[in-house]
Design an enzyme around this catalytic site. Sequence first.
Site, PDB file in Angstrom:
ATOM      1  N   ASN A   1      50.518  26.329  48.940  1.00 33.35           N
ATOM      2  CA  ASN A   1      50.340  27.642  48.315  1.00 33.35           C
ATOM      3  C   ASN A   1      51.699  28.347  48.377  1.00 33.35           C
ATOM      4  OD1 ASN A   1      49.666  30.194  47.514  1.00 33.35           O
ATOM      5  ND2 ASN A   1      48.025  30.491  49.014  1.00 33.35           N
TER       6      ASN A   1
ATOM      7  N   ARG B   1      48.015  25.397  44.749  1.00 32.06           N
ATOM      8  CA  ARG B   1      47.329  26.591  44.256  1.00 32.06           C
ATOM      9  C   ARG B   1      48.187  27.211  43.155  1.00 32.06           C
ATOM     10  NH1 ARG B   1      47.474  32.588  46.361  1.00 32.06           N
ATOM     11  NH2 ARG B   1      45.814  33.404  45.067  1.00 32.06           N
TER      12      ARG B   1
ATOM     13  N   HIS C   1      40.474  34.949  42.608  1.00 32.94           N
ATOM     14  CA  HIS C   1      39.692  34.470  43.766  1.00 32.94           C
ATOM     15  C   HIS C   1      38.659  33.418  43.331  1.00 32.94           C
ATOM     16  CE1 HIS C   1      40.370  38.688  45.736  1.00 32.94           C
ATOM     17  NE2 HIS C   1      41.291  37.838  46.185  1.00 32.94           N
TER      18      HIS C   1
ATOM     19  N   ARG D   1      45.338  48.307  46.622  1.00 32.64           N
ATOM     20  CA  ARG D   1      45.192  48.423  45.161  1.00 32.64           C
ATOM     21  C   ARG D   1      44.087  49.420  44.837  1.00 32.64           C
ATOM     22  NH1 ARG D   1      44.570  42.313  44.748  1.00 32.64           N
ATOM     23  NH2 ARG D   1      46.690  41.514  44.882  1.00 32.64           N
TER      24      ARG D   1
ATOM     25  N   GLU E   1      39.548  27.906  50.688  1.00 33.95           N
ATOM     26  CA  GLU E   1      40.150  27.573  49.402  1.00 33.95           C
ATOM     27  C   GLU E   1      40.948  26.270  49.482  1.00 33.95           C
ATOM     28  OE1 GLU E   1      41.320  31.765  47.539  1.00 33.95           O
ATOM     29  OE2 GLU E   1      41.183  31.790  49.704  1.00 33.95           O
TER      30      GLU E   1
END
Length: 398
Positions: free
Chosen positions: A7, A92, A181, A242, A385
């Site tokens: 990743n 990823r 996601h 955010r 993940e």
Amino acid sequence: MKILVINAGSSSLKYQLIDMENEQLMAKGLCERIGIDGHLKHTPLVDGKPVFNEDVPMPTHSEAIAAVIDKLTSAEYGVVSSMKEIDAVGHRVVHGGEKFASSVLINDEVLAAIEECIPFAPLHNPANITGINACRAVMGDVPMVAVFDTAFHQTMPSKAYMYAIPFDYYKNDGIRRYGFHGTSHRYVSARCAELMGKPIEELKIISCHMGNGSSLAAVCKGKVLDTSMGFTPLVGLPMGTRCGDLDAGIIQFLMSKYGYSIDEMLNILNKKSGVLGVSGVSSDFRDLDAAAAEGNERAQLALDMFNYWVAKVAGSYAAAMNGVDAIIFTAGVGENGADTRAAICEYFGYLGVKLNAEANAKRGQDIMISTEDSPVKVFVIPTNEELVIARDTRDIVC
Ligand code: AMP
């Protein structure tokens, strides 16, 4: 078969080496400050080998990958005898646009298509590409697979992914809801079906990924019907920093009043908003819980807003799917924030949800936290993940 999962970020690179015979993690680590100076923390997870945690020069991602391979194969810290034991690499990749609805073997054509998606994820896709190129440079022709954050959401129907702006912006510029996601929502929804002992095609699931970034997904009979992040990860729920959903008119108002550039405005909305912006305390839910317990009203407001938004979006998904069989909590807050989960479940009284307080207090395992007789089952499922990336890589390479 051993698979290296990568990743890559702009100045960091996380990795895991997974033995697919038993899906056991053999080693994991993190390269940081790539392009600045370089630091590697490498943790072998077999034979009681020591952790390596030192500065290593990393002018580019290639030196970072070389340092990772060096540690994975070294006598002192290694878990394999040579690079030849690493059968494949799974990467990823954040944005696959409309080009990728599933994971794919990386070749020049695929790399070019990932490059074409850079305008949609200008910070993430270039870093992911750099990671892929660095692996190619260091590891030669080891097969590599790209696993996209957006892919699982590609099943959304157009009524869910379209924005109500002139159609040409979709047709010419690809402006639509993509969602993120996806790998996490895919893993936990599949696991939820396993735990319920039912085919996912028979289930209506709401997956709540609540971490520093948060999104919900309505997974209806195995396919995403809707998700709360959009064209970018900025929207939907209020997150750590955010803003989540916001009236676009506010942007125009603040920019003209304070003379912000668009970059300054977006920096405020991405980095200084969310529960951090509301509370003025922290983006970390542990800090908010502690501050709220001491009577900090803005910390409590930030938590209340977050819980309200999760409940509100989940309610809209229950309506969109015409029912819901299971609700899943995952990621940092979802897996650890027992009070947050309990507060959100309070809103689900209309669904008949009954929380099992004892189960809700447990940690670190797949667990049903609703009572047996709750008509809608509620689960905590730690996300994984990396395992999805490794499984997809195995399935595509074999
Ligand atoms: P993630 O992005 O999935 O790594 O989640 C990171 C976030 O999880 C942190 O910013 C915290 O807000 C949250 N978190 C981690 N541990 C806890 C905890 N014990 N209680 C509440 N929130 C937590």
